[in-house]
Design an enzyme around this catalytic site. Structure first.
Site, PDB file in Angstrom:
ATOM      1  N   ARG A  37       0.832  -1.202  -0.011  1.00 42.68           N
ATOM      2  CA  ARG A  37       0.152  -0.048  -0.103  1.00 42.68           C
ATOM      3  C   ARG A  37       0.928   1.126   0.080  1.00 42.68           C
ATOM      4  O   ARG A  37       1.888   1.320   0.691  1.00 42.68           O
ATOM      5  CB  ARG A  37      -0.864   0.130   1.210  1.00 42.68           C
ATOM      6  CG  ARG A  37      -2.056  -1.014   1.252  1.00 42.68           C
ATOM      7  CD  ARG A  37      -3.112  -0.633   0.141  1.00 42.68           C
ATOM      8  NE  ARG A  37      -4.408  -1.359   0.216  1.00 42.68           N
ATOM      9  CZ  ARG A  37      -4.210  -2.794  -0.433  1.00 42.68           C
ATOM     10  NH1 ARG A  37      -3.077  -2.956  -1.347  1.00 42.68           N
ATOM     11  NH2 ARG A  37      -5.181  -3.467  -0.579  1.00 42.68           N
ATOM     12  N   HIS A  64      -1.333  -0.032  -9.552  1.00 41.30           N
ATOM     13  CA  HIS A  64      -2.056  -1.093  -8.726  1.00 41.30           C
ATOM     14  C   HIS A  64      -2.531  -2.342  -9.338  1.00 41.30           C
ATOM     15  O   HIS A  64      -3.700  -2.401  -9.429  1.00 41.30           O
ATOM     16  CB  HIS A  64      -3.129  -0.409  -7.947  1.00 41.30           C
ATOM     17  CG  HIS A  64      -3.156  -1.250  -6.539  1.00 41.30           C
ATOM     18  ND1 HIS A  64      -3.581  -0.422  -5.510  1.00 41.30           N
ATOM     19  CD2 HIS A  64      -3.003  -2.542  -6.142  1.00 41.30           C
ATOM     20  CE1 HIS A  64      -3.719  -1.386  -4.454  1.00 41.30           C
ATOM     21  NE2 HIS A  64      -3.351  -2.485  -4.737  1.00 41.30           N
ATOM     22  N   GLU A  91      -4.357   7.080  -5.079  1.00 42.72           N
ATOM     23  CA  GLU A  91      -4.673   6.440  -6.490  1.00 42.72           C
ATOM     24  C   GLU A  91      -5.832   6.670  -7.207  1.00 42.72           C
ATOM     25  O   GLU A  91      -6.927   6.800  -6.313  1.00 42.72           O
ATOM     26  CB  GLU A  91      -4.521   4.794  -5.989  1.00 42.72           C
ATOM     27  CG  GLU A  91      -3.326   4.364  -5.642  1.00 42.72           C
ATOM     28  CD  GLU A  91      -3.093   2.894  -5.461  1.00 42.72           C
ATOM     29  OE1 GLU A  91      -4.345   2.172  -5.443  1.00 42.72           O
ATOM     30  OE2 GLU A  91      -1.869   2.406  -4.785  1.00 42.72           O
TER      31      GLU A  91
END
Ligand code: GLV
Ligand code: GLV
Length: 324
Positions: free
Chosen positions: A239, A287, A268
């Site tokens: 993360r 991601h 994000e």
């Protein structure tokens, strides 16, 4: 009347069969836009189950208004977007999707490690941008992967799967974890426990796999990057919150480390004008750790099963607060 389940992103119809037998299922229809907070709040008020993405915030405010809610199933192994304590207090089971994504995520972690070491994205862009004029001895020369030392921070299932891949490259593997894991050391050979500081100092590649918690927030700060070798490559597939991005920006600018590969960011999607993205020696991915078609379908099925089980009074296969 069948219980109502809301799914916050469009999932393939084929993954929903188990749920549709027992619930009225509604889905946010946009594939590449998250459900607005206000709509999620409204849906949550009447839902017995929510199937959420890691980008949906399931906080106390939402949970307190969701009076019918029994289960929140996240389509991810990480669940830092969910206030698990508040959910437990509200009697809501929180579920995730471990195991099915372990090897896929380890593959991506290793791909990013290799991309950073061998400057793969930089080199690929170089060709497509028409910059390749001649072969030359040190053109886009990177650094070796084989026989180097890999440091894994956060030795869960994915960490062990990364260590297994590293063995094929004859790397020595150091790891840091809250709990030392002698059974993993025995199984993998060439796997050694280190304190966080020792690991930073000794590793050529540092792969971050630790979940985001109050303890790990900003773990990779200036002090941490300064401890690394100036030839180190830093890889993050857990993360973004685990990294102080201002410190990383400085580390890359001032050459405290050689480069970085990031699949995750504090914000994000990361804005395209973010200072981090200006570094040629930073490989950035959107991601996609668990993003193989096979695994994403398995994750969707597992999330669906998690909800179906809770709604039928059965034990969910992957509940994170089951014994609370
Ligand atoms: C992805 O980041 C996940 O937690 O599964
Ligand atoms: C984390 O939960 C992991 O599987 O490594």
């Amino acid at each position: 009347m069948k219980p109502y389940v809301y799914i916050t992103r469009k999932l393939p119809e084929e993954t929903l069969a188990e749920l549709k037998k027992i619930a009225k299922v509604e889905m946010w229809q946009e594939e590449d836009k998250p459900v607005p907070r206000q709509i999620l709040m409204e849906k949550a008020k009447k839902a017995a189950g929510l199937l959420t993405m890691l980008s949906d915030k399931v906080d106390e405010e939402l949970l307190l208004q969701a009076r019918q809610l029994k289960v929140v199933a996240n389509l991810a192994v990480g669940f830092d977007n969910i206030d698990v304590d508040a959910a437990s207090k509200c009697g809501v089971t929180v579920c995730n999707t471990p195991d099915v994504l372990t090897d896929t995520t380890a593959d991506l972690a290793f791909a990013l490690l290799m991309a950073a070491g061998r400057r793969i994205t930089e080199a690929a862009e170089y060709v497509k941008d028409g910059k390749w004029n001649s072969w030359s001895p040190l053109l886009l020369a990177g650094t070796d992967i084989h026989h180097k030392t890999l440091g894994i921070v956060g030795m869960g299932r994915i960490g062990e799967a990364v260590a297994k891949r590293a063995a094929g490259f004859e790397m020595d593997v150091l790891y840091h974890n809250r709990r030392r894991k002698p059974e993993a050391e025995e199984k993998h050979g060439r796997l050694f426990y280190r304190t966080f500081e020792e690991l930073l100092k000794e590793s050529d590649y540092i792969v971050c796999l630790t979940p985001l918690t109050p303890d790990t927030k900003g773990l990779f700060n200036e002090k941490a990057f300064k401890m690394m070798k100036d030839t180190a490559l830093f890889i993050n597939v857990s993360r973004g919150g685990v990294v102080d991005e201002t410190a990383l920006d400085k580390a890359l600018k001032q050459g405290w480390i050689r480069g970085a590969g990031l699949d995750v960011f504090r914000e994000e999607p990361i804005p395209s004008d973010h200072p981090l993205l200006r570094h040629a020696n930073l490989t950035a991915l959107p991601h996609i750790g668990s993003a193989s078609i096979e695994t994403r379908l398995m994750m969707a099925r597992l999330a669906v099963t998690n909800i179906a089980h809770v709604l039928q009074g059965l034990k969910a296969p992957a509940a994170v607060n089951a014994d609370e």
